[in-house]
Design an enzyme around this catalytic site. Structure first.
Site, mmCIF file in Angstrom:
data_model
loop_
_atom_site.group_PDB
_atom_site.id
_atom_site.type_symbol
_atom_site.label_atom_id
_atom_site.label_comp_id
_atom_site.label_asym_id
_atom_site.label_seq_id
_atom_site.Cartn_x
_atom_site.Cartn_y
_atom_site.Cartn_z
ATOM 1 N N GLU A 27 0.855 -1.194 0.000
ATOM 2 C CA GLU A 27 0.000 0.000 0.000
ATOM 3 C C GLU A 27 0.884 1.235 0.000
ATOM 4 O O GLU A 27 1.987 1.224 0.567
ATOM 5 C CB GLU A 27 -0.899 -0.003 1.261
ATOM 6 C CG GLU A 27 -1.768 1.251 1.378
ATOM 7 C CD GLU A 27 -2.868 1.163 2.422
ATOM 8 O OE1 GLU A 27 -2.956 0.147 3.139
ATOM 9 O OE2 GLU A 27 -3.657 2.129 2.509
ATOM 10 N N ASN A 72 -6.737 1.763 2.756
ATOM 11 C CA ASN A 72 -7.408 3.035 2.933
ATOM 12 C C ASN A 72 -6.945 4.061 1.909
ATOM 13 O O ASN A 72 -7.697 4.942 1.505
ATOM 14 C CB ASN A 72 -7.146 3.564 4.352
ATOM 15 C CG ASN A 72 -7.695 2.631 5.423
ATOM 16 O OD1 ASN A 72 -8.539 1.778 5.151
ATOM 17 N ND2 ASN A 72 -7.213 2.781 6.642
ATOM 18 N N ASN A 172 -12.263 -0.570 -0.944
ATOM 19 C CA ASN A 172 -11.616 -1.112 0.258
ATOM 20 C C ASN A 172 -12.385 -0.706 1.506
ATOM 21 O O ASN A 172 -12.687 0.478 1.678
ATOM 22 C CB ASN A 172 -10.185 -0.572 0.365
ATOM 23 C CG ASN A 172 -9.494 -1.015 1.639
ATOM 24 O OD1 ASN A 172 -9.141 -2.191 1.784
ATOM 25 N ND2 ASN A 172 -9.329 -0.091 2.585
ATOM 26 N N GLU A 173 -12.707 -1.679 2.337
ATOM 27 C CA GLU A 173 -13.321 -1.422 3.662
ATOM 28 C C GLU A 173 -14.363 -0.307 3.607
ATOM 29 O O GLU A 173 -14.318 0.643 4.406
ATOM 30 C CB GLU A 173 -12.236 -1.103 4.700
ATOM 31 C CG GLU A 173 -11.308 -2.266 4.944
ATOM 32 C CD GLU A 173 -10.390 -2.111 6.152
ATOM 33 O OE1 GLU A 173 -10.306 -1.002 6.714
ATOM 34 O OE2 GLU A 173 -9.757 -3.111 6.536
ATOM 35 N N TYR A 244 -7.138 -8.279 11.992
ATOM 36 C CA TYR A 244 -5.842 -7.997 12.625
ATOM 37 C C TYR A 244 -5.938 -8.376 14.097
ATOM 38 O O TYR A 244 -6.984 -8.190 14.723
ATOM 39 C CB TYR A 244 -5.499 -6.506 12.503
ATOM 40 C CG TYR A 244 -5.232 -6.067 11.087
ATOM 41 C CD1 TYR A 244 -4.008 -6.319 10.478
ATOM 42 C CD2 TYR A 244 -6.198 -5.402 10.339
ATOM 43 C CE1 TYR A 244 -3.748 -5.915 9.177
ATOM 44 C CE2 TYR A 244 -5.950 -4.994 9.038
ATOM 45 C CZ TYR A 244 -4.720 -5.254 8.462
ATOM 46 O OH TYR A 244 -4.458 -4.863 7.172
ATOM 47 N N GLU A 291 -6.693 -8.968 3.818
ATOM 48 C CA GLU A 291 -5.834 -8.311 4.820
ATOM 49 C C GLU A 291 -5.902 -9.138 6.090
ATOM 50 O O GLU A 291 -6.994 -9.322 6.649
ATOM 51 C CB GLU A 291 -6.301 -6.884 5.125
ATOM 52 C CG GLU A 291 -6.008 -5.908 4.014
ATOM 53 C CD GLU A 291 -6.332 -4.459 4.403
ATOM 54 O OE1 GLU A 291 -6.194 -4.105 5.597
ATOM 55 O OE2 GLU A 291 -6.725 -3.706 3.498
ATOM 56 N N GLN A 350 1.332 -6.156 5.743
ATOM 57 C CA GLN A 350 1.666 -5.848 4.371
ATOM 58 C C GLN A 350 2.978 -6.522 4.012
ATOM 59 O O GLN A 350 3.342 -7.456 4.715
ATOM 60 C CB GLN A 350 1.718 -4.350 4.205
ATOM 61 C CG GLN A 350 0.337 -3.728 4.545
ATOM 62 C CD GLN A 350 0.138 -2.299 4.091
ATOM 63 O OE1 GLN A 350 0.994 -1.695 3.478
ATOM 64 N NE2 GLN A 350 -1.035 -1.711 4.401
HETATM 65 O O1 AHR Z 1 -3.178 -2.530 6.311
HETATM 66 C C1 AHR Z 1 -3.404 -1.328 6.970
HETATM 67 C C2 AHR Z 1 -4.830 -0.814 6.803
HETATM 68 O O2 AHR Z 1 -5.705 -1.672 7.470
HETATM 69 C C3 AHR Z 1 -5.388 -0.779 5.405
HETATM 70 O O3 AHR Z 1 -5.061 0.371 4.705
HETATM 71 C C4 AHR Z 1 -6.864 -0.828 5.636
HETATM 72 O O4 AHR Z 1 -7.564 -1.434 4.574
HETATM 73 C C5 AHR Z 1 -7.007 -1.581 6.940
HETATM 74 O O5 AHR Z 1 -7.824 -0.903 7.837
#
Ligand code: AHR
Length: 501
Positions: A27, A72, A172-173, A244, A291, A350
Site C-alpha cells: 500500500e 485506505n 476497500n473497507e 488484525y 488483509e 503488508q
Molecule cells: O493494512 C493497513 C490498513 O488496514 C489498510 O489500509 C486498511 O484497509 C485496513 O484498515
C-alpha cells in the site's frame, strides 16, 4: 508435558492448496512503497529504482500475489496521477495516512516490480471518492491491448503489452467510517454491482472482489455482507475479509487468534451461502482474506490521535514482531489452509516496513522479521491437497474464546511426489506438548526437513543489529511404526516435511 495426536489419511482432503493463499500487500502507506520496494540510490537499487535486497527477500518469502495500491489509501487515489513522466506527476495529500504522496510510483511501476518479483498483481479501484467511470478508465489503461486513448497512453508510457491484471478489488473497507467516502451497505452494494457489471462489459473474465466488513467486530458485520451480496452476488467472484490481532492483557487469547479467524470464515461462508440460496445462484462464492496479520493497532490509534505532520514516507505502523507474533502468524496460516475450499485468496498485510515480514532502512540493510519465517516455510512446503486434520488436544482457557485446543495443526499431501507437510503450533505459555502423528495410511515416509520456531524468550525479535536472532531451527522427529513423534516447546510453531520413500 501434555499429549496431543493427529491422524492423517490421504483419502480425506479439503481442497487443493491455492497458491493465492500466499498473497501479501503493498500500500502507499508509510515506507512500504517509498524506502520499501522503491529507493533509487540505494546500493542494491536496479535501473528502475527497485531495491534488489527487498526483491530478493520478496522472492524468498514465496508470496504469490500482491494487492495494490491500498488499503485506505485507494479510497482517495487518482490513478492517473501515477502514470506518465515522473517529473510531471503531482504531489497530493493522502488523507488516509495524513501523508504526502509524490506519485513517483504508480500502476506501471508496480506492475514492472511485480513481474520482477514473480508475483501476480491484484489491483483495487477507488470506490470512495470515485465510481464506475474511473474504474473503467484504469481497467482500460491497464488491460486493453491498444488503439484507444487510454490503452495508447499506457503504450506511450512504456508498457506496450497489456498488464493483464485479472483480480480487481471493488474498493476497500467501504463499511468503515475512517474510509474516505465510506458508504452504507445499500449504497456500496449498488455501486459494487454497477462497477462490476461495467468492468465485465469491458473484460468478462475478470475476477472481482466485493468488500465484506472491515472486521468481524464491526457492528454491521453480517448484515453488511447480506445486503451487499444481495446486490452483487452473481457479478463478483469473491467477498473480502480483513482481520488484525494484537497481544493485549490476555496472551492466551492472542495465541488463540486462529480460533477467531476460523469462526469469522465460517460466518462469512454461511452468510454468502444464504444469499446464494436467496438469489437462486449456482455459484459458490469464494472468500478473499485480503488483509490479515498481527498489528499493534492500538499503538497506531494513540499515535495518530496525537496528530501527524504531512510528510513523505513517514515511519508509520513499523511494528517489530516477536516470537509470539510469529507463532500467531503461523497459526493464522494453518487456519487459512484449513479453509482452502472457500478461502482461495489471502494477503498478509503488508509486505515491507508497514506491519510487514520484511524490514529495511534507507541506504541500509533489509532483514527478515520473525513473522517472515512461518510465512516463507508454509508457502514453500504446503503443496498438493490440504488434508482434513483432526487434532486431539488438551484445551486451555481463554478470556475471549472460551476453552481452545492447545495444539492446532494442518497437513498437506502432494499426490505427485507423495510428500506430506505438517504445520503445527503449541499455544501453551508454559507446557511442552508431545505430538504423535499417525501416518500409517501413507506409504513409507522419511523425515526430510524440520523447522521449529521457538525461543526461551517469547518476546525476542529480529532487529537491524541482530537480524537473525530469531529463526527456525531443526528439531528431532522420531518415526516408528508409521508414527512420527515430536515435542513442541511452549509458544512454538513447527513445520515438518516428510518425503515418500
Ligand atoms: O493494512 C493497513 C490498513 O488496514 C489498510 O489500509 C486498511 O484497509 C485496513 O484498515
Amino acid at each position: 508435558m501434555l499429549d496431543a495426536s493427529i491422524s492423517l489419511d490421504p483419502a480425506f482432503t479439503v481442497a487443493p492448496v491455492n497458491r493465492r493463499t500466499f498473497g501479501t500487500f503493498v500500500e502507499h502507506l508509510g515506507r512500504c512503497v517509498y524506502e520499501g520496494i522503491y529507493e533509487p540510490g540505494h546500493p542494491t537499487a536496479d535501473e528502475d529504482g527497485f531495491r534488489g535486497d527487498v526483491l530478493a527477500l520478496t522472492r524468498e518469502l514465496g508470496t504469490t500475489v500482491v494487492r495494490y495500491p491500498g488499503g485506505n489509501f485507494v479510497s482517495g487515489y487518482r490513478w492517473e496521477d501515477g502514470v506518465g513522466p515522473v517529473a510531471e506527476r503531482p504531489t497530493r495529500l493522502d488523507l488516509a495516512w495524513r501523508s504526502l504522496e509524490p506519485n513517483e510510483v504508480g500502476l506501471d511501476e508496480f506492475v514492472r516490480w511485480a513481474r520482477k518479483a514473480g508475483v501476480e498483481p491484484m489491483m483495487a479501484v477507488n470506490l470512495g471518492t470515485r465510481g464506475v467511470q474511473e474504474a473503467l478508465d484504469v481497467l482500460e489503461y491497464a488491460n486493453h491491448p491498444g488503439g484507444t486513448a487510454l490503452s495508447d497512453r499506457r503504450v506511450a508510457n512504456g508498457s506496450p503489452q497489456p498488464h493483464a491484471i485479472r483480480v480487481w478489488c471493488l474498493g476497500n473497507e467501504m463499511d468503515g467510517p475512517w474510509q474516505t467516502g465510506h458508504k452504507t451497505a445499500a449504497e456500496y452494494g449498488r455501486l459494487a454491482a454497477e462497477t462490476a457489471r461495467a468492468m465485465r462489459q469491458l473484460q468478462p473474465d475478470l475476477e472481482l472482489v466485493a468488500c465484506g466488513s472491515s472486521g468481524s467486530q464491526m457492528p454491521t458485520f453480517g448484515a453488511w455482507e447480506s445486503t451487499v451480496l444481495a446486490e452483487c452476488y452473481d457479478l463478483v467472484d469473491f467477498v473480502s475479509l480483513h482481520a488484525y490481532y494484537e497481544e493485549g492483557d490476555d496472551v492466551a487469547s492472542f495465541l488463540a487468534s486462529a480460533v477467531d479467524m476460523d469462526r469469522f470464515v465460517d460466518a462469512v461462508v454461511a452468510t454468502a451461502d444464504a444469499v446464494g440460496a436467496q438469489v437462486r445462484s449456482r455459484k459458490r462464492l469464494q472468500l478473499s482474506f485480503d488483509e490479515w496479520n498481527v498489528w499493534y493497532l492500538s499503538s497506531w490509534q494513540e499515535e495518530s490521535a496525537a496528530g501527524l505532520e504531512w510528510r513523505r514516507a513517514p515511519r508509520l505502523l513499523e511494528d517489530t514482531y516477536t516470537v509470539t507474533d510469529a507463532v500467531v502468524v503461523g497459526n493464522l496460516l494453518v487456519s487459512l489452509l484449513r479453509h482452502s475450499d472457500r478461502v482461495t485468496s489471502a494477503c498478509l498485510a503488508q509486505l515491507v516496513n508497514v506491519i510487514a515480514p520484511i524490514r529495511c532502512e534507507p541506504g541500509g540493510p533489509a532483514w527478515r522479521q520473525t513473522t517472515f519465517h512461518p510465512f516463507a516455510l508454509t508457502a514453500a512446503l504446503a503443496k498438493g491437497d490440504v488434508l482434513r486434520t483432526e487434532v486431539r488436544s488438551p484445551e486451555q482457557p481463554t478470556a475471549r474464546y472460551g476453552d481452545v485446543p492447545v495444539v492446532d495443526a494442518v497437513a498437506t499431501h502432494d499426490p505427485g511426489s507423495g510428500d506430506v507437510a505438517l504445520l503445527a503450533v503449541n499455544r501453551s505459555l508454559d507446557e511442552p506438548v508431545r505430538l504423535d502423528v499417525d501416518l500409517r495410511s501413507f506409504g513409507p515416509l522419511t523425515v526430510a526437513g524440520t523447522h521449529l520456531l521457538s525461543d526461551p524468550d517469547r518476546r525476542a525479535t529480529n532487529t537491524r543489529d541482530d537480524p537473525d536472532r530469531v529463526h527456525p531451527r531443526p528439531v528431532e522427529v522420531t518415526t516408528d511404526g508409521g508414527h512420527a513423534v515430536v515435542t513442541l516447546p511452549p509458544v512454538s510453531w513447527l513445520a515438518v516435511r516428510l518425503a515418500a520413500g
